[in-house]
Structure formats: C-alpha cells, structure tokens
Design a protein around this motif. Structure first.
Motif, PDB file in Angstrom:
ATOM      1  N   HIS A  40       1.012  -1.194  -0.051  1.00 23.36           N
ATOM      2  CA  HIS A  40       0.036   0.041  -0.042  1.00 23.36           C
ATOM      3  C   HIS A  40       0.820   1.165  -0.010  1.00 23.36           C
ATOM      4  O   HIS A  40       0.643   2.177  -0.858  1.00 23.36           O
ATOM      5  N   LYS A  84       1.265   4.050  -2.954  1.00 19.22           N
ATOM      6  CA  LYS A  84       0.917   5.353  -2.704  1.00 19.22           C
ATOM      7  C   LYS A  84       2.119   6.139  -2.986  1.00 19.22           C
ATOM      8  O   LYS A  84       2.008   7.365  -3.693  1.00 19.22           O
ATOM      9  N   LEU A  99      -8.860   3.504 -16.974  1.00 20.89           N
ATOM     10  CA  LEU A  99      -8.145   3.806 -15.871  1.00 20.89           C
ATOM     11  C   LEU A  99      -7.857   5.266 -15.737  1.00 20.89           C
ATOM     12  O   LEU A  99      -7.171   5.625 -14.607  1.00 20.89           O
ATOM     13  N   LEU A 107      -7.867   7.493 -12.521  1.00 21.34           N
ATOM     14  CA  LEU A 107      -7.328   7.201 -11.285  1.00 21.34           C
ATOM     15  C   LEU A 107      -5.955   8.233 -11.263  1.00 21.34           C
ATOM     16  O   LEU A 107      -5.360   8.204 -10.307  1.00 21.34           O
ATOM     17  N   ILE A 110      -9.667  10.338  -6.489  1.00 15.63           N
ATOM     18  CA  ILE A 110     -10.243   9.390  -7.158  1.00 15.63           C
ATOM     19  C   ILE A 110      -9.244   8.233  -6.903  1.00 15.63           C
ATOM     20  O   ILE A 110      -9.652   7.024  -6.530  1.00 15.63           O
ATOM     21  N   PHE A 111      -7.668   8.487  -7.041  1.00 19.05           N
ATOM     22  CA  PHE A 111      -6.701   7.421  -6.698  1.00 19.05           C
ATOM     23  C   PHE A 111      -6.985   6.904  -5.173  1.00 19.05           C
ATOM     24  O   PHE A 111      -7.026   5.783  -4.995  1.00 19.05           O
ATOM     25  N   ALA A 164      -9.485   7.179  -3.166  1.00 16.92           N
ATOM     26  CA  ALA A 164     -10.547   6.513  -2.912  1.00 16.92           C
ATOM     27  C   ALA A 164     -10.661   5.047  -3.346  1.00 16.92           C
ATOM     28  O   ALA A 164     -11.085   4.176  -2.902  1.00 16.92           O
ATOM     29  N   TRP A 165      -9.994   4.776  -4.449  1.00 12.51           N
ATOM     30  CA  TRP A 165      -9.682   3.374  -5.031  1.00 12.51           C
ATOM     31  C   TRP A 165      -8.513   2.745  -4.225  1.00 12.51           C
ATOM     32  O   TRP A 165      -8.895   1.534  -3.958  1.00 12.51           O
ATOM     33  N   LEU A 166      -7.722   3.191  -3.491  1.00  7.28           N
ATOM     34  CA  LEU A 166      -6.686   2.643  -2.767  1.00  7.28           C
ATOM     35  C   LEU A 166      -7.382   2.340  -1.303  1.00  7.28           C
ATOM     36  O   LEU A 166      -7.074   1.171  -0.761  1.00  7.28           O
ATOM     37  N   ARG A 167      -8.047   2.985  -0.778  1.00  5.60           N
ATOM     38  CA  ARG A 167      -8.601   2.910   0.560  1.00  5.60           C
ATOM     39  C   ARG A 167      -9.227   1.439   1.045  1.00  5.60           C
ATOM     40  O   ARG A 167      -8.850   0.910   1.600  1.00  5.60           O
ATOM     41  N   LEU A 218      -8.884  -1.350  -0.644  1.00  4.10           N
ATOM     42  CA  LEU A 218      -7.818  -2.118  -0.755  1.00  4.10           C
ATOM     43  C   LEU A 218      -6.999  -2.545   0.464  1.00  4.10           C
ATOM     44  O   LEU A 218      -6.648  -3.652   0.936  1.00  4.10           O
TER      45      LEU A 218
END
Length: 73
Positions: A10, A14, A28, A31, A36-37, A39-42, A44
């Motif tokens: 992670h 990041k 994609l 992203l 937006i990135f 929000a997508w990573l959170r 995971l």
C-alpha cells in the motif's frame, strides 16, 4: 505476514503515485486524479490479504533471472 505485506505494498503504491511513477490509460485514466486514486486505494487496505510465500526452488539467483525476464531495460 499478510498485514506487513499489505502495508508495505500500500505504501509503495501510494509513493509511486505521488512520485508520478504510475501511468493510467483507457478506462483507468480517472485514477490519475489524486482524490479518485485515494478512494480506489482505501478499500484495498481494509481487505484481508492472503499471502502465499514459499522458498524459491532455485535459490535467489534463479528468482532474479526469472523476474529479470519481466523487467524493461
């Protein structure tokens, strides 16, 4: 081990994003926007990961040769 791997993965993902080392194309492209990135990573990071690790069959030299086939020089 899965928590440690998940955390390191992670953080590395990041950092790669923050350093501009990731490229997003096609569907994609959104992203590439920081919010937006993030929000997508959170989600995971919140999931439980299953890490399967075993000793390499041929030792460290074999692993480096194997992975080397998938890198760009």
């Amino acid at each position: 081990m899965s928590r440690v791997f998940r955390g390191k993965f992670h953080d590395a993902l990041k950092r790669a994003f923050e350093n501009g080392q990731l490229n997003f194309h096609g569907d994609l492209k959104l992203l590439a926007q920081p919010k937006i990135f993030a929000a997508w990573l959170r989600p995971l990071f919140r999931k439980d990961w299953v890490v399967y690790a075993k000793p390499p069959f041929g030792g460290p030299d074999y692993v480096l040769r194997y992975l080397g086939r998938y890198t760009i020089a």
